[in-house]
Design an enzyme around this catalytic site. Sequence first.
Site, PDB file in Angstrom:
ATOM      1  CG  HIS A   1      -6.931 -17.983 -25.102  1.00  0.00           C
ATOM      2  ND1 HIS A   1      -7.669 -17.695 -23.983  1.00  0.00           N
ATOM      3  CD2 HIS A   1      -7.792 -17.885 -26.147  1.00  0.00           C
ATOM      4  CE1 HIS A   1      -8.910 -17.417 -24.355  1.00  0.00           C
ATOM      5  NE2 HIS A   1      -9.032 -17.537 -25.652  1.00  0.00           N
TER       6      HIS A   1
ATOM      7  CG  HIS B   1     -13.021 -20.817 -25.177  1.00  0.00           C
ATOM      8  ND1 HIS B   1     -11.699 -20.964 -24.845  1.00  0.00           N
ATOM      9  CD2 HIS B   1     -13.106 -19.644 -25.855  1.00  0.00           C
ATOM     10  CE1 HIS B   1     -11.013 -19.921 -25.289  1.00  0.00           C
ATOM     11  NE2 HIS B   1     -11.847 -19.100 -25.924  1.00  0.00           N
TER      12      HIS B   1
ATOM     13  CB  CYS C   1     -15.732 -11.390 -25.204  1.00  0.00           C
ATOM     14  SG  CYS C   1     -14.311 -12.373 -24.686  1.00  0.00           S
TER      15      CYS C   1
HETATM   16 MN    MN Z   1     -10.981 -17.236 -26.718  1.00  0.00          MN
END
Ligand code: MN
Length: 153
Positions: A68, A106, A120
């Site tokens: 993304h 990823h 995250c």
């Molecule tokens: Mn991601």
Amino acid sequence: MSERPIRPFTSSDGAYRWDRVEVTRYKEEGSALFRDVTRQTLFRRPDLRGELRYFEVAPAGYSTLERHEHVHAVMILRGDGEALVGAEVFAVKTFDLVTVPPLTWHQFRAGASSPLGFLCMVDAERDKSQLPAPRDLERLRANHAVAKFLDGH
Ligand code: MN
């Protein structure tokens, strides 16, 4: 309103949890390939553009292979496993910091007998994840280490 810290605890199933934080589904069922991942949004408020989430991948589980425009700053908080970032596979363990740049494939995999928990950080306003098309997978698999990672061994 009280700003008392949100304290961690370990749930009955052994996963890391925080008081007053809901455990949510990682993604809508059937929307993407993943296995045994939970999500907790630890921090989100309108006066900061960032969100801080905690994901925990159970042993042998994995997050979605995706890319993304938005970036991730990932800090491993628990256990060990492997991370695919672009065309590279890295062994990761507690307190490692992993950066995922824009439009970079990823995926995170927990070890066979260890969970992989990580913080995250993302932009609150972000684009949707893209999933790999067959030709993307073909390109990724051209790299032997990446192919091994994608096959889970
Ligand atoms: Mn991601």
